[in-house]
Design a protein around this motif. Structure first.
Motif, mmCIF file in Angstrom:
data_model
loop_
_atom_site.group_PDB
_atom_site.id
_atom_site.type_symbol
_atom_site.label_atom_id
_atom_site.label_comp_id
_atom_site.label_asym_id
_atom_site.label_seq_id
_atom_site.Cartn_x
_atom_site.Cartn_y
_atom_site.Cartn_z
ATOM 1 N N ASN A 21 -11.546 -29.079 24.042
ATOM 2 C CA ASN A 21 -11.318 -27.934 24.923
ATOM 3 C C ASN A 21 -12.355 -27.887 26.046
ATOM 4 O O ASN A 21 -12.737 -26.818 26.513
ATOM 5 C CB ASN A 21 -11.355 -26.639 24.113
ATOM 6 C CG ASN A 21 -10.193 -26.525 23.151
ATOM 7 O OD1 ASN A 21 -9.084 -26.197 23.539
ATOM 8 N ND2 ASN A 21 -10.449 -26.806 21.876
ATOM 9 N N SER A 22 -12.769 -29.064 26.483
ATOM 10 C CA SER A 22 -13.870 -29.164 27.440
ATOM 11 C C SER A 22 -13.544 -28.630 28.830
ATOM 12 O O SER A 22 -14.421 -28.106 29.520
ATOM 13 C CB SER A 22 -14.314 -30.627 27.580
ATOM 14 O OG SER A 22 -14.912 -31.075 26.397
ATOM 15 N N PHE A 23 -12.302 -28.767 29.265
ATOM 16 C CA PHE A 23 -11.964 -28.391 30.637
ATOM 17 C C PHE A 23 -10.732 -27.486 30.649
ATOM 18 O O PHE A 23 -9.644 -27.896 31.075
ATOM 19 C CB PHE A 23 -11.711 -29.645 31.476
ATOM 20 C CG PHE A 23 -12.909 -30.557 31.544
ATOM 21 C CD1 PHE A 23 -13.962 -30.274 32.407
ATOM 22 C CD2 PHE A 23 -12.984 -31.684 30.726
ATOM 23 C CE1 PHE A 23 -15.070 -31.107 32.460
ATOM 24 C CE2 PHE A 23 -14.091 -32.523 30.776
ATOM 25 C CZ PHE A 23 -15.139 -32.225 31.641
ATOM 26 N N PRO A 24 -10.897 -26.251 30.213
ATOM 27 C CA PRO A 24 -9.754 -25.337 30.156
ATOM 28 C C PRO A 24 -9.314 -24.895 31.544
ATOM 29 O O PRO A 24 -10.137 -24.727 32.453
ATOM 30 C CB PRO A 24 -10.297 -24.148 29.360
ATOM 31 C CG PRO A 24 -11.773 -24.154 29.634
ATOM 32 C CD PRO A 24 -12.145 -25.605 29.751
ATOM 33 N N SER A 25 -8.012 -24.719 31.718
ATOM 34 C CA SER A 25 -7.473 -24.269 33.011
ATOM 35 C C SER A 25 -7.614 -22.752 33.126
ATOM 36 O O SER A 25 -7.828 -22.046 32.137
ATOM 37 C CB SER A 25 -5.994 -24.638 33.104
ATOM 38 O OG SER A 25 -5.243 -23.910 32.134
ATOM 39 N N ARG A 26 -7.466 -22.268 34.345
ATOM 40 C CA ARG A 26 -7.501 -20.821 34.571
ATOM 41 C C ARG A 26 -6.388 -20.123 33.780
ATOM 42 O O ARG A 26 -6.601 -19.055 33.187
ATOM 43 C CB ARG A 26 -7.364 -20.516 36.065
ATOM 44 C CG ARG A 26 -7.465 -19.029 36.387
ATOM 45 C CD ARG A 26 -7.195 -18.740 37.858
ATOM 46 N NE ARG A 26 -7.347 -17.322 38.151
ATOM 47 C CZ ARG A 26 -8.467 -16.744 38.552
ATOM 48 N NH1 ARG A 26 -9.546 -17.476 38.729
ATOM 49 N NH2 ARG A 26 -8.517 -15.446 38.802
#
Length: 466
Positions: A21-26
């Motif tokens: 879950n390192s780069f979650p979107s807005r």
């Protein structure tokens, strides 16, 4: 004989959640926040996504979500308490703690029962109604001793004042010992795991009973088996990566929910502060900066909507002001952690203290500031004394009844404080706020009852509650 052998903290699993879950979107962050605002506890993947937010705008979304959740579930009340340290003898050797057995600079003290009465009277005479008693881990501080100190605190009556709830921060016990402490009438039993990472834990706790990671990890299970249904968990931030520790607190919450049907009553998130004779406390191995601290508090608020959040006076005043807005429901105020230092001025109290406080303002100063900011300072203990604890508390909390019961009770305990202890300035600010709060009650029947109760408090009655 310990039967628990398997940890519910899975290091690899936690690290995997954080990694994937390192780069979650807005869009994902917005969905997760909405789930929390719908009053659902978050799962590990969702919390990991919140923790991994780096973008300042997305962080602000998390902060705003935490503020909104606080308003929806807890209203504008802030529960107040004070810590009362009973003794600092300890047989553990926790490397970050001023009380550790190898520390030759700390002055060892244990309050005798007469001194405990004086300390309690001093706190009552300042307006306190809720205390947490704190003990080192030592054979002298066994269950019988803890129970006796609780009974003494409850026995003190000074003018209109008394202590109505005593919480405990002490070593883990066996089930039968917890039962003794429960019989004394305690509220919450609090045990901090300090760090949930077993490898780090081993390094930080080299000797003493506290070196047993699993025994401590399952300490609150035994408390709940003994019938103590309000328990408090916490981690000491700075020993290891703050994201991992937040996940550990979540896993602990999930474990208690799955085993007992109810999670912790409170979560604490103190940062390491300097302690006498303890070099590591001045330079923690994983120091948490202020922005990350606010981030972790807001994330915890969203992760567990119905759990009380405790912000301690370890933190500096400015940080307390900022973090208070992010979902905190309890703070200590007017605190002094020098043993015996409430009842008499002690210029060397720091030599008997576990760490250094960042906010040492008197209780009345803190209360006036809270009221000026629109918070209702609360000393309420009604739920505890009416049996609205554990699962029963959740029955009231989850449908949103907390505001219905706790808000008017907060007003009444605040009115008691103003009448009995407040400075004229605080009384003026607080009285205006109370009248505004009563006028804002939407239920006309509740409003009229609250107005009558308030008048009765002004006329000298005490301990009225819904």
């Amino acid at each position: 004989m310990r039967t628990e052998v398997r940890s519910f903290i899975n290091v690899e699993e936690i690290e995997e959640h954080l990694e994937k879950n390192s780069f979650p979107s807005r869009e994902r962050i917005e969905e997760i926040i909405q789930k929390s605002l719908d009053k659902n506890r978050l799962n590990p993947d969702e919390v990991a996504a919140l923790l991994n937010v780096r973008d300042p705008e997305l962080r602000e979304l998390i902060f705003e979500g935490a503020r909104e959740l606080k308003k929806r579930v807890y209203g504008n009340r802030i529960v107040l308490f004070a810590p009362l340290y009973i003794g600092n003898k300890c047989i553990n050797n926790c490397v970050y703690c001023g009380f550790r057995v190898s520390n030759k600079e700390v002055v060892r003290r244990t309050l005798n029962f007469d001194e405990l009465k004086l300390e309690t009277k001093a706190l009552v005479n300042r307006g306190h109604k809720r205390l947490i008693l704190v003990y080192g881990e030592h054979p002298d501080y066994n269950a019988d001793f803890i129970a006796k100190t609780v009974e003494i605190v409850y026995s003190i009556k000074e003018g209109n004042g008394e202590i109505r709830r005593v919480n405990i921060n002490a070593a883990p016990l066996e089930v039968e010992d917890y039962k003794k402490v429960k019989e004394a009438g305690i509220g919450t039993y609090q045990i901090f795991q300090e760090t949930y990472h077993p490898g780090v834990y081993k390094k930080m706790h080299p000797t003493g009973p506290k070196a047993d990671y699993l025994y401590r990890l399952y300490g609150l299970d035994r408390a709940m088996e003994a019938g103590i249904d309000d328990v408090g968990i916490g981690a000491l931030f700075g020993l290891y990566d703050w994201k991992f520790e937040v996940m550990g607190l979540l896993y602990h919450t999930i474990h208690l929910e799955e085993r007992f049907g109810v999670g912790p009553h409170t979560i604490s998130f103190p940062r390491i502060e300097p302690a006498i004779g303890t070099p590591i406390s001045s330079k923690p191995p994983f120091s948490v900066n202020d922005e990350d601290f606010k981030h972790l508090v807001a994330t915890l608020r969203l992760a567990v909507p119905y759990t009380g959040m405790i912000l301690t006076a370890r933190e500096p005043i400015e940080i307390r002001r900022e973090v208070l807005k992010l979902g905190v429901s309890q703070i200590d105020a007017g605190s002094n952690i020098g043993i015996g230092a409430y009842s008499k001025e002690d210029k060397e109290a720091y030599k008997k203290s576990q760490f250094t406080l960042g906010d040492t303002r008197p209780l009345d100063v803190v209360i006036k500031e809270l009221a000026q900011e629109g918070y209702i300072p609360s000393f309420c203990t009604a739920c505890y004394r009416l049996g609205r604890t554990g699962e029963h508390f959740m029955e009231f909390a989850i449908p949103g009844f907390v505001k219905r019961f706790c808000q008017p009770n907060a007003v009444l305990t605040f009115a008691e404080y103003l009448a009995d202890y407040a400075s004229e300035e605080t009384k003026e600010v607080g009285s205006k706020l109370i009248k505004k709060e009563i006028n804002n009650v939407e239920d006309e029947k509740l409003k009229e009852t609250l107005r009558r109760y308030y008048e009765r408090v002004l006329n000298g009655e005490r301990d009225l509650y819904f």
